[in-house]
Design a protein around this motif. Structure first.
Motif, short mmCIF file in Angstrom:
data_model
loop_
_atom_site.label_atom_id
_atom_site.label_comp_id
_atom_site.label_asym_id
_atom_site.label_seq_id
_atom_site.Cartn_x
_atom_site.Cartn_y
_atom_site.Cartn_z
N CYS A 196 0.80 -1.21 0.07
CA CYS A 196 0.25 -0.11 -0.15
C CYS A 196 0.75 1.30 0.01
O CYS A 196 1.89 1.24 0.58
CB CYS A 196 -0.93 0.14 1.26
SG CYS A 196 -1.82 -1.43 1.36
N PHE A 197 0.24 2.27 -0.83
CA PHE A 197 1.01 3.64 -0.74
C PHE A 197 0.25 4.61 -0.26
O PHE A 197 -1.12 4.64 -0.46
CB PHE A 197 1.18 3.72 -2.22
CG PHE A 197 1.78 5.25 -2.43
CD1 PHE A 197 3.15 5.66 -2.31
CD2 PHE A 197 0.87 6.39 -2.60
CE1 PHE A 197 3.62 7.13 -2.47
CE2 PHE A 197 1.43 7.46 -2.82
CZ PHE A 197 2.91 8.00 -2.68
N GLN A 198 0.62 5.24 1.00
CA GLN A 198 -0.17 6.35 1.53
C GLN A 198 -0.24 7.68 0.93
O GLN A 198 0.87 8.12 0.44
CB GLN A 198 0.52 6.49 2.97
CG GLN A 198 -0.49 7.42 3.72
CD GLN A 198 0.03 7.62 5.28
OE1 GLN A 198 0.77 6.60 5.61
NE2 GLN A 198 -0.35 8.78 5.96
N THR A 199 -1.36 7.92 0.25
CA THR A 199 -1.70 9.21 -0.38
C THR A 199 -1.85 10.35 0.17
O THR A 199 -1.48 11.42 -0.25
CB THR A 199 -2.73 9.11 -1.31
OG1 THR A 199 -4.10 8.85 -0.68
CG2 THR A 199 -2.79 7.47 -2.18
N SER A 200 -2.11 10.35 1.60
CA SER A 200 -2.42 11.57 2.16
C SER A 200 -2.26 11.46 3.97
O SER A 200 -2.43 10.51 4.35
CB SER A 200 -3.89 11.96 2.31
OG SER A 200 -4.08 12.89 3.12
N ALA B 27 -5.37 8.16 3.80
CA ALA B 27 -5.73 7.75 2.55
C ALA B 27 -4.59 6.77 1.95
O ALA B 27 -3.66 7.34 2.16
CB ALA B 27 -6.35 8.63 1.58
N TYR B 28 -4.95 5.85 1.26
CA TYR B 28 -4.02 4.94 0.67
C TYR B 28 -4.40 4.33 -0.66
O TYR B 28 -5.85 4.10 -0.83
CB TYR B 28 -3.46 4.09 1.66
CG TYR B 28 -4.37 2.87 1.91
CD1 TYR B 28 -4.52 1.80 1.16
CD2 TYR B 28 -5.34 3.08 2.98
CE1 TYR B 28 -5.55 0.74 1.37
CE2 TYR B 28 -6.52 2.13 3.31
CZ TYR B 28 -6.28 0.87 2.58
OH TYR B 28 -7.16 -0.01 2.71
N VAL B 29 -3.37 3.84 -1.40
CA VAL B 29 -3.96 3.12 -2.58
C VAL B 29 -3.28 1.78 -2.38
O VAL B 29 -1.91 1.74 -2.05
CB VAL B 29 -3.62 3.88 -3.85
CG1 VAL B 29 -4.47 5.16 -4.14
CG2 VAL B 29 -2.17 4.09 -3.91
N VAL B 30 -3.94 0.67 -2.90
CA VAL B 30 -2.97 -0.67 -3.12
C VAL B 30 -2.12 -0.70 -4.32
O VAL B 30 -2.88 -0.46 -5.37
CB VAL B 30 -4.09 -1.86 -3.05
CG1 VAL B 30 -3.24 -3.14 -3.20
CG2 VAL B 30 -4.92 -1.64 -1.65
N VAL B 31 -1.15 -0.85 -4.28
CA VAL B 31 -0.15 -0.60 -5.58
C VAL B 31 0.06 -2.14 -6.07
O VAL B 31 0.03 -2.26 -7.34
CB VAL B 31 1.33 -0.18 -5.07
CG1 VAL B 31 2.27 -0.31 -6.02
CG2 VAL B 31 1.19 1.37 -4.40
N SER B 32 -0.12 -3.18 -5.12
CA SER B 32 0.24 -4.17 -5.69
C SER B 32 -0.36 -5.41 -4.76
O SER B 32 -0.72 -5.20 -3.70
CB SER B 32 1.74 -4.78 -5.66
OG SER B 32 1.99 -6.18 -5.92
N GLU B 33 -1.04 -6.42 -5.31
CA GLU B 33 -1.81 -7.87 -4.46
C GLU B 33 -1.03 -8.86 -5.14
O GLU B 33 -0.82 -9.36 -6.29
CB GLU B 33 -3.23 -7.64 -4.67
CG GLU B 33 -3.93 -6.71 -3.72
CD GLU B 33 -5.43 -7.16 -3.85
OE1 GLU B 33 -5.90 -6.46 -2.97
OE2 GLU B 33 -6.02 -7.60 -4.88
#
Length: 184
Positions: A135-139, A144-150
């Motif tokens: 996960c990458f923390q966007t804020s 808030a975060y986005v999943v970069v890889s699963e």
């Protein structure tokens, strides 16, 4: 140490320590068929073994595996140090034999390891039976975060760190392109 933990007193009735013993009447005797009662599966809970403590604690945990039905839950165990080769087989040969024979069988049920590199924040995360996530923390303000890889297999920590840094660089590049487009 934990010597008493690894050699608890043996109850006369093997079920006594786990279910209060015996048959439904509470008499503590085997059933009328004359056969001994089957042992119930055992769950062992261990909190933070070995991390900062004696090496024998790591090696002694194998003794908790009473039978194939035993479930062992280790919390804050730093099993990465064991399974990833932190302890040299040359210096710790007995420990490495236990790792190969015992600790490699463990399934990670919950894992959360922060990633911080080059100003990018994220984490390597898993909750069983879900896949591993990078996960990458966007804020920083709202988390808030986005999943970069699963993936079903656990990614190498260096690779996970590289994914977070790459996502950070991509977002900086997008922001610059958007800024340039505004100015034009």
């Amino acid at each position: 140490g934990l010597g008493s933990l690894f050699s608890p007193p043996e109850p006369e009735n093997p079920l006594e320590s786990t279910v209060g013993g015996g048959d439904a009447s509470g008499a503590g005797e085997a059933g009328t068929s004359g056969e001994a009662e089957a042992a119930l599966p055992i769950t062992q809970l261990v909190v933070q073994p070995g991390d900062g403590g004696p090496m024998e604690d790591w090696m002694g945990l194998e003794a908790l595996q009473v039978n194939d039905e035993t479930t062992i839950v280790i919390l804050n165990g730093a099993l990465d140090k064991l399974r990833m080769g932190y302890y040299s087989p040359f210096i710790f040969p007995k420990l490495n034999k236990v790792v190969d024979r015992f600790y490699r069988k463990f399934e990670t049920v919950y894992y959360l390891k922060p990633i911080l590199d080059k100003g990018c924040y994220g984490w390597l995360y898993r909750v069983y039976p879900e896949p591993w996530q990078v996960c990458f923390q966007t804020s920083a303000e709202d988390g808030a975060y986005v999943v970069v890889s699963e993936s079903q297999e656990r990614p190498d920590f260096r690779a996970a760190t590289a994914m977070v840094v790459q996502e950070g660089a991509r977002r900086v590049q997008e922001a610059r392109a958007a800024e340039e487009a505004k100015e034009a």
